[in-house]
Motif scaffolding. Structure first.
Motif, mmCIF file in Angstrom:
data_model
loop_
_atom_site.group_PDB
_atom_site.id
_atom_site.type_symbol
_atom_site.label_atom_id
_atom_site.label_comp_id
_atom_site.label_asym_id
_atom_site.label_seq_id
_atom_site.Cartn_x
_atom_site.Cartn_y
_atom_site.Cartn_z
ATOM 1 N N ALA A 148 11.009 -1.662 -0.362
ATOM 2 C CA ALA A 148 10.040 -0.852 0.386
ATOM 3 C C ALA A 148 9.079 -1.691 1.220
ATOM 4 O O ALA A 148 8.175 -1.158 1.848
ATOM 5 N N GLY A 149 9.267 -3.007 1.249
ATOM 6 C CA GLY A 149 8.358 -3.865 2.008
ATOM 7 C C GLY A 149 7.188 -4.320 1.159
ATOM 8 O O GLY A 149 7.010 -3.904 0.015
ATOM 9 N N GLY A 150 6.373 -5.183 1.752
ATOM 10 C CA GLY A 150 5.208 -5.688 1.037
ATOM 11 C C GLY A 150 4.111 -4.643 0.905
ATOM 12 O O GLY A 150 4.140 -3.598 1.550
ATOM 13 N N GLY A 151 3.124 -4.931 0.087
ATOM 14 C CA GLY A 151 2.055 -3.971 -0.160
ATOM 15 C C GLY A 151 0.818 -4.181 0.680
ATOM 16 O O GLY A 151 -0.247 -3.662 0.338
ATOM 17 N N TYR A 152 0.944 -4.907 1.795
ATOM 18 C CA TYR A 152 -0.220 -5.160 2.649
ATOM 19 C C TYR A 152 -0.536 -3.927 3.496
ATOM 20 O O TYR A 152 0.369 -3.251 3.988
ATOM 21 N N ARG A 153 -1.814 -3.649 3.680
ATOM 22 C CA ARG A 153 -2.248 -2.468 4.445
ATOM 23 C C ARG A 153 -2.737 -2.902 5.825
ATOM 24 O O ARG A 153 -3.911 -2.862 6.142
ATOM 25 N N LEU A 154 -1.803 -3.325 6.647
ATOM 26 C CA LEU A 154 -2.145 -3.924 7.929
ATOM 27 C C LEU A 154 -1.724 -3.088 9.120
ATOM 28 O O LEU A 154 -2.230 -3.292 10.227
ATOM 29 N N TRP A 155 -0.815 -2.154 8.932
ATOM 30 C CA TRP A 155 -0.184 -1.505 10.064
ATOM 31 C C TRP A 155 0.009 -0.010 9.817
ATOM 32 O O TRP A 155 0.255 0.424 8.698
ATOM 33 N N GLY A 156 -0.096 0.768 10.858
ATOM 34 C CA GLY A 156 0.379 2.134 10.876
ATOM 35 C C GLY A 156 -0.287 3.094 9.916
ATOM 36 O O GLY A 156 -1.509 3.090 9.737
ATOM 37 N N LEU A 157 0.528 3.935 9.306
ATOM 38 C CA LEU A 157 0.025 5.023 8.479
ATOM 39 C C LEU A 157 -0.813 4.515 7.310
ATOM 40 O O LEU A 157 -1.855 5.101 6.987
ATOM 41 N N VAL A 158 -0.367 3.438 6.675
ATOM 42 C CA VAL A 158 -1.108 2.897 5.540
ATOM 43 C C VAL A 158 -2.454 2.344 6.005
ATOM 44 O O VAL A 158 -3.489 2.552 5.348
ATOM 45 N N ARG A 159 -2.439 1.673 7.136
ATOM 46 C CA ARG A 159 -3.683 1.119 7.681
ATOM 47 C C ARG A 159 -4.676 2.232 8.007
ATOM 48 O O ARG A 159 -5.857 2.165 7.649
ATOM 49 N N PHE A 160 -4.215 3.297 8.658
ATOM 50 C CA PHE A 160 -5.109 4.395 9.018
ATOM 51 C C PHE A 160 -5.579 5.165 7.787
ATOM 52 O O PHE A 160 -6.729 5.616 7.720
ATOM 53 N N ALA A 161 -4.683 5.316 6.801
ATOM 54 C CA ALA A 161 -5.070 5.991 5.558
ATOM 55 C C ALA A 161 -6.178 5.219 4.854
ATOM 56 O O ALA A 161 -7.153 5.801 4.348
ATOM 57 N N ASP A 162 -6.036 3.901 4.842
ATOM 58 C CA ASP A 162 -7.061 3.059 4.223
ATOM 59 C C ASP A 162 -8.353 3.083 5.048
ATOM 60 O O ASP A 162 -9.456 3.152 4.502
ATOM 61 N N LEU A 163 -8.199 3.074 6.362
ATOM 62 C CA LEU A 163 -9.346 3.047 7.260
ATOM 63 C C LEU A 163 -10.178 4.318 7.142
ATOM 64 O O LEU A 163 -11.416 4.287 7.175
ATOM 65 N N PHE A 164 -9.501 5.463 6.986
ATOM 66 C CA PHE A 164 -10.195 6.744 6.916
ATOM 67 C C PHE A 164 -10.541 7.160 5.493
ATOM 68 O O PHE A 164 -11.003 8.278 5.258
ATOM 69 N N GLY A 165 -10.312 6.274 4.534
ATOM 70 C CA GLY A 165 -10.717 6.532 3.164
ATOM 71 C C GLY A 165 -9.936 7.617 2.457
ATOM 72 O O GLY A 165 -10.488 8.320 1.599
ATOM 73 N N LEU A 166 -8.660 7.773 2.773
ATOM 74 C CA LEU A 166 -7.840 8.770 2.087
ATOM 75 C C LEU A 166 -7.615 8.363 0.632
ATOM 76 O O LEU A 166 -7.712 7.182 0.290
ATOM 77 N N PRO A 167 -7.323 9.313 -0.249
ATOM 78 C CA PRO A 167 -7.197 9.012 -1.684
ATOM 79 C C PRO A 167 -6.153 7.933 -1.969
ATOM 80 O O PRO A 167 -5.102 7.881 -1.309
ATOM 81 N N GLN A 168 -6.442 7.136 -2.967
ATOM 82 C CA GLN A 168 -5.515 6.074 -3.344
ATOM 83 C C GLN A 168 -4.164 6.640 -3.781
ATOM 84 O O GLN A 168 -3.114 6.019 -3.557
ATOM 85 N N SER A 169 -4.178 7.816 -4.390
ATOM 86 C CA SER A 169 -2.925 8.431 -4.829
ATOM 87 C C SER A 169 -1.999 8.704 -3.649
ATOM 88 O O SER A 169 -0.776 8.544 -3.742
ATOM 89 N N PHE A 170 -2.584 9.120 -2.509
ATOM 90 C CA PHE A 170 -1.785 9.371 -1.307
ATOM 91 C C PHE A 170 -1.189 8.077 -0.769
ATOM 92 O O PHE A 170 0.001 8.018 -0.419
ATOM 93 N N ILE A 171 -1.998 7.019 -0.725
ATOM 94 C CA ILE A 171 -1.517 5.740 -0.225
ATOM 95 C C ILE A 171 -0.419 5.187 -1.134
ATOM 96 O O ILE A 171 0.600 4.672 -0.663
ATOM 97 N N THR A 172 -0.617 5.319 -2.432
ATOM 98 C CA THR A 172 0.392 4.862 -3.386
ATOM 99 C C THR A 172 1.702 5.614 -3.197
ATOM 100 O O THR A 172 2.793 5.030 -3.261
ATOM 101 N N PHE A 173 1.603 6.925 -2.926
ATOM 102 C CA PHE A 173 2.804 7.741 -2.742
ATOM 103 C C PHE A 173 3.575 7.319 -1.499
ATOM 104 O O PHE A 173 4.790 7.136 -1.548
ATOM 105 N N ILE A 174 2.871 7.173 -0.354
ATOM 106 C CA ILE A 174 3.603 6.848 0.876
ATOM 107 C C ILE A 174 4.122 5.408 0.855
ATOM 108 O O ILE A 174 5.122 5.107 1.526
ATOM 109 N N GLU A 175 3.484 4.535 0.091
ATOM 110 C CA GLU A 175 4.004 3.177 -0.047
ATOM 111 C C GLU A 175 5.173 3.132 -1.025
ATOM 112 O O GLU A 175 6.007 2.224 -0.943
ATOM 113 N N GLY A 176 5.245 4.110 -1.935
ATOM 114 C CA GLY A 176 6.307 4.142 -2.931
ATOM 115 C C GLY A 176 7.457 5.023 -2.495
ATOM 116 O O GLY A 176 8.044 4.837 -1.426
#
Length: 396
Positions: A224-252
């Motif tokens: 699934a790639g590395g766990g860095y939050r540098l690009w795209g959907l994960v970056r914007f989710a982190d930037l806008f403070g979306l729940p960690q559960s959501f970020i974990t789901f889209i990364e998983g």
């Protein structure tokens, strides 16, 4: 002009490869090569490899590393060798993009796009400096589409499609679209395309699937790639403070949903406009980057050549902005730790990529479809003559 530009681009990339150490991946690949010499390109998948990350490359990459290690024994630095395949792939990709665009737009537009690939800052940075296999995989994927609908060579197209996923697995999202267009072209075309694809997949993937299927599945197919939050959907989710559960789901497991969206988009566009298959492949790979939940500078390769297939301005805007992102990212303390400036450039680049995708889809749909109820009877009918396309609808 394109040939001269491609040659100059190749020389530039190789000079960088010969004179710069490159990122950590250069040393990691060297470690992989030494491990493959010890364990073999098949058993490598089940080895723990202390001090190295998971070996997540398809089987053909292992044989490539084995060959590069042999060449390094002749005195050629491995750091130069590992960046040669991507640099050479860019040379052929510039010519390939010229050929693809020439059949769908003016010669001037084709020259501009081919030269754009050769001089792309993104590709110079990721191929000449970084040296991963992404550029090789993208070139083979575009070649498969070009061979199928433009060159009427389904057997060679099937071989190219198999090569693309055997070097790096990411072009798997365009394989269904390729099979769909081959199927619509009639049984002889579909059989030849399938035969070429299946034969090479069996040759390259077969021994690993038989010997270490679970390790291959875990390391390559489910990576699934590395766990860095540098690009795209994960970056914007982190930037806008979306729940960690959501970020974990889209990364998983959630990232598979984005892969399915890319596959569905490619199949849909290929069904509507089979003659535009090379553009569909370019758009699908660009969409995969847009929706990617993994972050790495070499991933920017996925859309660099493809957006020049869409059009010169789309490709130039992406290559210039993301090229600056890549150059500054590589100049930082680590290629996987981006400064605030690089992060903001990448955010703007994501928007440019999205705009290029919208433009690409519009241009695909603007071309003349086949008459309703009359799918092409053979591969030779897949590409509509340029003069039959409405003015302004060409991909330029």
């Amino acid at each position: 002009m394109v040939l001269i530009a491609a040659a100059a681009g190749l020389v530039t990339r190789m000079l960088i490869a010969a004179n710069m150490p490159g990122p950590a991946d250069v040393r990691i690949f060297h470690g992989f090569a030494k491990a493959i010499v010890l364990y073999g390109p098949i058993r490598i998948y089940e080895q723990p490899l202390p001090g190295l990350p998971v070996y997540n490359h398809p089987p053909l990459a292992g044989w490539m590393l084995l060959g590069l290690d042999e060449l390094s024994e002749l005195g050629i630095p491995f750091g130069t060798l590992i960046r040669s395949p991507a640099s050479i792939a860019d040379f052929f990709c510039a010519l390939l993009v010229f050929e693809i665009v020439r059949r769908r737009a003016s010669t001037g537009a084709a020259v501009a796009c081919g030269v754009g690939v050769a001089a792309s800052p993104v590709l110079i940075a990721t191929s000449g400096y970084h040296g991963n296999t992404d550029a090789v995989a993208i070139t083979f994927a575009l070649a498969a589409a070009h061979l199928l609908v433009d060159r009427k060579a389904p057997l060679a197209a099937g071989l190219a499609a198999a090569l693309s996923i055997s070097v790096k697995f990411i072009p798997v999202v365009v394989i269904p679209a390729l099979f769909l267009v081959a199927l619509r072209a009639g049984r002889p075309v579909f059989v030849r395309f399938s035969a070429g694809f299946a034969a090479l997949v069996a040759l390259v993937w077969g021994p690993v699937l038989v010997t270490v299927p679970e390790s291959l599945k875990e390391n390559v197919l489910e990576y699934a790639g590395g766990g860095y939050r540098l690009w795209g959907l994960v970056r914007f989710a982190d930037l806008f403070g979306l729940p960690q559960s959501f970020i974990t789901f889209i990364e998983g497991n959630g990232h598979f949903l984005f892969v399915l969206v890319c596959v569905a988009a490619g199949v849909w566009l290929a069904w509507l406009r089979p003659a535009q298959l090379p553009v569909v492949v370019a758009v699908t790979m660009s969409l995969l980057l847009l929706l990617s939940t993994a972050s790495a500078l070499q991933y920017l390769t996925w859309a660099a050549a493809g957006l020049f297939v869409v059009g010169f301005w789309e490709g130039a805007a992406y290559s210039c902005l993301l090229g600056l992102t890549a150059v500054l990212g590589y100049r930082g303390r680590s290629a996987v730790h981006w400064s605030e400036t690089v992060l903001h450039l990448a955010e703007a680049g994501w928007v440019v990529l999205a705009a290029g995708l919208v433009s690409g889809i519009r241009k695909i749909l603007a071309t003349r479809p086949f008459p309703p109820g009359q799918p092409p009877a053979g591969c030779g009918t897949l590409t509509a003559p340029r003069t039959s396309q409405p003015t302004g609808s060409a991909v330029n």
